[in-house]
Design an enzyme around this catalytic site. Sequence first.
Site, PDB file in Angstrom:
ATOM      1  N   SER A 105       0.836  -1.204   0.000  1.00  0.00           N
ATOM      2  CA  SER A 105       0.000   0.000   0.000  1.00  0.00           C
ATOM      3  C   SER A 105       0.867   1.250   0.000  1.00  0.00           C
ATOM      4  O   SER A 105       1.980   1.248   0.560  1.00  0.00           O
ATOM      5  CB  SER A 105      -0.853  -0.012   1.269  1.00  0.00           C
TER       6      SER A 105
ATOM      7  N   TYR B 247      -1.363  -0.930  10.869  1.00  0.00           N
ATOM      8  CA  TYR B 247      -1.695  -1.502   9.561  1.00  0.00           C
ATOM      9  C   TYR B 247      -0.551  -1.262   8.580  1.00  0.00           C
ATOM     10  O   TYR B 247      -0.075  -2.185   7.913  1.00  0.00           O
ATOM     11  CB  TYR B 247      -2.993  -0.890   9.017  1.00  0.00           C
TER      12      TYR B 247
ATOM     13  N   LYS C 208       2.361  -3.860   6.500  1.00  0.00           N
ATOM     14  CA  LYS C 208       2.730  -3.881   5.072  1.00  0.00           C
ATOM     15  C   LYS C 208       4.242  -3.708   4.911  1.00  0.00           C
ATOM     16  O   LYS C 208       4.886  -4.402   4.128  1.00  0.00           O
ATOM     17  CB  LYS C 208       1.988  -2.780   4.308  1.00  0.00           C
TER      18      LYS C 208
HETATM   19  P1  NAD Z   1     -10.896  -6.664   1.484  1.00  0.00           P
HETATM   20  O1  NAD Z   1     -11.043  -6.620   2.962  1.00  0.00           O
HETATM   21  O2  NAD Z   1     -12.096  -6.444   0.638  1.00  0.00           O
HETATM   22  O3  NAD Z   1     -10.217  -8.043   1.050  1.00  0.00           O
HETATM   23  C1  NAD Z   1      -9.314  -8.727   1.875  1.00  0.00           C
HETATM   24  C2  NAD Z   1      -9.825 -10.159   2.009  1.00  0.00           C
HETATM   25  O4  NAD Z   1      -8.942 -10.905   2.852  1.00  0.00           O
HETATM   26  C3  NAD Z   1     -11.209 -10.231   2.650  1.00  0.00           C
HETATM   27  O5  NAD Z   1     -12.072 -10.961   1.796  1.00  0.00           O
HETATM   28  C4  NAD Z   1     -10.984 -10.948   3.977  1.00  0.00           C
HETATM   29  O6  NAD Z   1     -12.085 -11.754   4.335  1.00  0.00           O
HETATM   30  C5  NAD Z   1      -9.734 -11.755   3.677  1.00  0.00           C
HETATM   31  N1  NAD Z   1      -8.903 -12.093   4.835  1.00  0.00           N
HETATM   32  C6  NAD Z   1      -8.419 -11.270   5.793  1.00  0.00           C
HETATM   33  N2  NAD Z   1      -7.680 -11.966   6.669  1.00  0.00           N
HETATM   34  C7  NAD Z   1      -7.691 -13.263   6.248  1.00  0.00           C
HETATM   35  C8  NAD Z   1      -7.111 -14.456   6.744  1.00  0.00           C
HETATM   36  N3  NAD Z   1      -6.391 -14.489   7.860  1.00  0.00           N
HETATM   37  N4  NAD Z   1      -7.334 -15.607   6.085  1.00  0.00           N
HETATM   38  C9  NAD Z   1      -8.087 -15.617   4.948  1.00  0.00           C
HETATM   39  N5  NAD Z   1      -8.662 -14.516   4.442  1.00  0.00           N
HETATM   40  C10 NAD Z   1      -8.457 -13.355   5.087  1.00  0.00           C
HETATM   41  O7  NAD Z   1      -9.750  -5.623   1.102  1.00  0.00           O
HETATM   42  P2  NAD Z   1      -9.264  -5.119  -0.321  1.00  0.00           P
HETATM   43  O8  NAD Z   1      -9.587  -3.679  -0.413  1.00  0.00           O
HETATM   44  O9  NAD Z   1      -9.705  -6.036  -1.395  1.00  0.00           O
HETATM   45  O10 NAD Z   1      -7.700  -5.218  -0.113  1.00  0.00           O
HETATM   46  C11 NAD Z   1      -6.938  -6.323  -0.556  1.00  0.00           C
HETATM   47  C12 NAD Z   1      -5.498  -6.122  -0.100  1.00  0.00           C
HETATM   48  O11 NAD Z   1      -5.012  -4.888  -0.621  1.00  0.00           O
HETATM   49  C13 NAD Z   1      -5.331  -6.044   1.409  1.00  0.00           C
HETATM   50  O12 NAD Z   1      -4.124  -6.703   1.749  1.00  0.00           O
HETATM   51  C14 NAD Z   1      -5.206  -4.557   1.665  1.00  0.00           C
HETATM   52  O13 NAD Z   1      -4.450  -4.284   2.824  1.00  0.00           O
HETATM   53  C15 NAD Z   1      -4.490  -4.082   0.411  1.00  0.00           C
HETATM   54  N6  NAD Z   1      -4.747  -2.653   0.112  1.00  0.00           N
HETATM   55  C16 NAD Z   1      -6.029  -2.205  -0.001  1.00  0.00           C
HETATM   56  C17 NAD Z   1      -6.248  -0.846  -0.251  1.00  0.00           C
HETATM   57  C18 NAD Z   1      -7.651  -0.297  -0.335  1.00  0.00           C
HETATM   58  O14 NAD Z   1      -7.814   0.914  -0.161  1.00  0.00           O
HETATM   59  N7  NAD Z   1      -8.677  -1.096  -0.605  1.00  0.00           N
HETATM   60  C19 NAD Z   1      -5.168   0.026  -0.413  1.00  0.00           C
HETATM   61  C20 NAD Z   1      -3.895  -0.478  -0.329  1.00  0.00           C
HETATM   62  C21 NAD Z   1      -3.678  -1.836  -0.072  1.00  0.00           C
HETATM   63  N1  UFG Z   2     -12.018  12.011   3.628  1.00  0.00           N
HETATM   64  C1  UFG Z   2     -12.972  12.911   4.052  1.00  0.00           C
HETATM   65  N2  UFG Z   2     -14.119  12.430   4.608  1.00  0.00           N
HETATM   66  C2  UFG Z   2     -14.354  11.103   4.755  1.00  0.00           C
HETATM   67  C3  UFG Z   2     -13.368  10.178   4.320  1.00  0.00           C
HETATM   68  C4  UFG Z   2     -12.209  10.677   3.766  1.00  0.00           C
HETATM   69  O1  UFG Z   2     -12.793  14.119   3.936  1.00  0.00           O
HETATM   70  O2  UFG Z   2     -15.413  10.727   5.285  1.00  0.00           O
HETATM   71  C5  UFG Z   2     -10.787  12.519   2.985  1.00  0.00           C
HETATM   72  C6  UFG Z   2      -9.514  12.177   3.746  1.00  0.00           C
HETATM   73  O3  UFG Z   2      -9.223  13.164   4.708  1.00  0.00           O
HETATM   74  C7  UFG Z   2      -8.483  12.122   2.604  1.00  0.00           C
HETATM   75  C8  UFG Z   2      -9.296  11.615   1.405  1.00  0.00           C
HETATM   76  O4  UFG Z   2     -10.664  11.878   1.737  1.00  0.00           O
HETATM   77  O5  UFG Z   2      -8.033  13.420   2.302  1.00  0.00           O
HETATM   78  C9  UFG Z   2      -9.133  10.118   1.170  1.00  0.00           C
HETATM   79  O6  UFG Z   2      -9.404   9.409   2.367  1.00  0.00           O
HETATM   80  P1  UFG Z   2      -9.600   7.823   2.381  1.00  0.00           P
HETATM   81  O7  UFG Z   2      -9.947   7.443   3.790  1.00  0.00           O
HETATM   82  O8  UFG Z   2     -10.530   7.414   1.312  1.00  0.00           O
HETATM   83  O9  UFG Z   2      -8.169   7.268   1.970  1.00  0.00           O
HETATM   84  P2  UFG Z   2      -6.744   7.459   2.657  1.00  0.00           P
HETATM   85  O10 UFG Z   2      -5.855   8.101   1.639  1.00  0.00           O
HETATM   86  O11 UFG Z   2      -6.849   8.092   3.975  1.00  0.00           O
HETATM   87  O12 UFG Z   2      -6.282   5.948   2.894  1.00  0.00           O
HETATM   88  C10 UFG Z   2      -6.543   4.873   1.981  1.00  0.00           C
HETATM   89  C11 UFG Z   2      -6.646   3.587   2.792  1.00  0.00           C
HETATM   90  C12 UFG Z   2      -5.317   3.269   3.386  1.00  0.00           C
HETATM   91  C13 UFG Z   2      -4.296   3.194   2.295  1.00  0.00           C
HETATM   92  C14 UFG Z   2      -4.253   4.480   1.512  1.00  0.00           C
HETATM   93  C15 UFG Z   2      -3.315   4.383   0.354  1.00  0.00           C
HETATM   94  O13 UFG Z   2      -7.621   3.715   3.818  1.00  0.00           O
HETATM   95  O14 UFG Z   2      -5.365   2.034   4.044  1.00  0.00           O
HETATM   96  O15 UFG Z   2      -5.555   4.787   1.020  1.00  0.00           O
HETATM   97  O16 UFG Z   2      -3.545   3.262  -0.388  1.00  0.00           O
HETATM   98  F1  UFG Z   2      -3.088   2.953   2.823  1.00  0.00           F
END
Ligand code: NAD
Ligand code: UFG
Length: 345
Positions: free
Chosen positions: A124, A148, A152
């Site tokens: 991430s 978190y 990573k």
């Molecule tokens: P998500 O929660 O929708 O998907 C993650 C999946 O992993 C879920 O289905 C959950 O049930 C499963 N899971 C969690 N722990 C587990 C375990 N111990 N065993 C088996 N399954 C397990 O999240 P996502 O948005 O699809 O994210 C996927 C990956 O990408 C994650 O590793 C997350 O940290 C990373 N990521 C997501 C974002 C984002 O904003 N969505 C940004 C950066 C990185």
């Molecule tokens: N924001 C608001 N109101 C809300 C939610 C968000 O103003 O209700 C603003 C935040 O302050 C930020 C922007 O919208 O400026 C984006 O916020 P998000 O919560 O959507 O995303 P972040 O960038 O804070 O973080 C996300 C994931 C993290 C990940 C990161 C980069 O939550 O886990 O993107 O991938 F690490």
Amino acid sequence: MAILLTGGAGYIGTHTCIELLNAGYEIIVLDNLSNSSVKALNCVSELTQKNIKFYEVDLLDATNLENIFKENTIDAVIHFAGLKAVGKSVETPLHYYHNNITGTLILCEIMQRYNVKRLVFSSSATVYGVPKSVPIFEDSPLNATNPYGRTKLMIEEILRDLYIPNEDWNIAILRYFNPIGAHPSGRLGEDPQGIPNNLMPYITQVGIGKLDKLKIFGNNYPTIDGTGVRDYIHVVDLALGHLKALEKVMSSPGVDTYNLGTGRGYSVLEIVEAFERVSKKKIPYEIVDRRPGDIATCYADATKAKEKLGWIAKRDIEEMCADSWNWQFNNPNGYESSKNIHLIN
Ligand code: NAD
Ligand code: UFG
């Protein structure tokens, strides 16, 4: 070619399942469904008209995880499984460290035992912490600011250490920026539990009337309009990035890291305006205090992914908003309200 997707029932995992199936891969999904629904996989199966082998298994359950490797010939693993809520990780750090890190260690040990040495890992942009400058390059300083993010960062280091004495491993570490959007069919999308923490699902829930108004966390950042700027990327573009990363780990050994973003930042107000334009819905908002831990601006330099993976994000902000809205509009209660009866396996 069979690919194991850990966490493949989740938001990014299901969109990647679709692209892999459409590209002709065989897929095996492992998920404990702690943050997802099997209905999402049924939708994938319906949309692609292809079967998915699904195991409801926890990564921490080494015995059942190993059985998956015994029963299948796996060519590569895409490792999505993990817990991802920043705030929860501060409240329950041990749970986060155990789930994300121990889970990855168990996975890698079993992969090593079964001679499966191709891995694509979901990292991430959070590993960059508060960036000193933008755009952010892969070799920009790393500094996660919450448990978190540290999971990573630690997993990235574990994977680099794993490679040192095992040069036959092929590992792609993908640092996602802010994934939003949904599958254009309107059948798959992000389905957060409870009140969303992230911007786009919050906006779409205001649009559908489930929430009253958006709270914008601060308008006094040094940005174009004072609100936070992020690099939003369409989840389908992100999914396609995994196919390119997979091709890379199939062809060349090594461990390498790639930013997956568009290279362009949008402010919160710009997102609200784009969403209102495409949905024709007014999004009422109020400005509230900054959210602790938020940064002003974050966007990627994605040149490395373009040059080394041949990948580029193609979908623009309007398409991201339109697809997010299409998903929310058609599934006001997420997968809970989605109708389907098709069975996987
Ligand atoms: P998500 O929660 O929708 O998907 C993650 C999946 O992993 C879920 O289905 C959950 O049930 C499963 N899971 C969690 N722990 C587990 C375990 N111990 N065993 C088996 N399954 C397990 O999240 P996502 O948005 O699809 O994210 C996927 C990956 O990408 C994650 O590793 C997350 O940290 C990373 N990521 C997501 C974002 C984002 O904003 N969505 C940004 C950066 C990185
Ligand atoms: N924001 C608001 N109101 C809300 C939610 C968000 O103003 O209700 C603003 C935040 O302050 C930020 C922007 O919208 O400026 C984006 O916020 P998000 O919560 O959507 O995303 P972040 O960038 O804070 O973080 C996300 C994931 C993290 C990940 C990161 C980069 O939550 O886990 O993107 O991938 F690490």
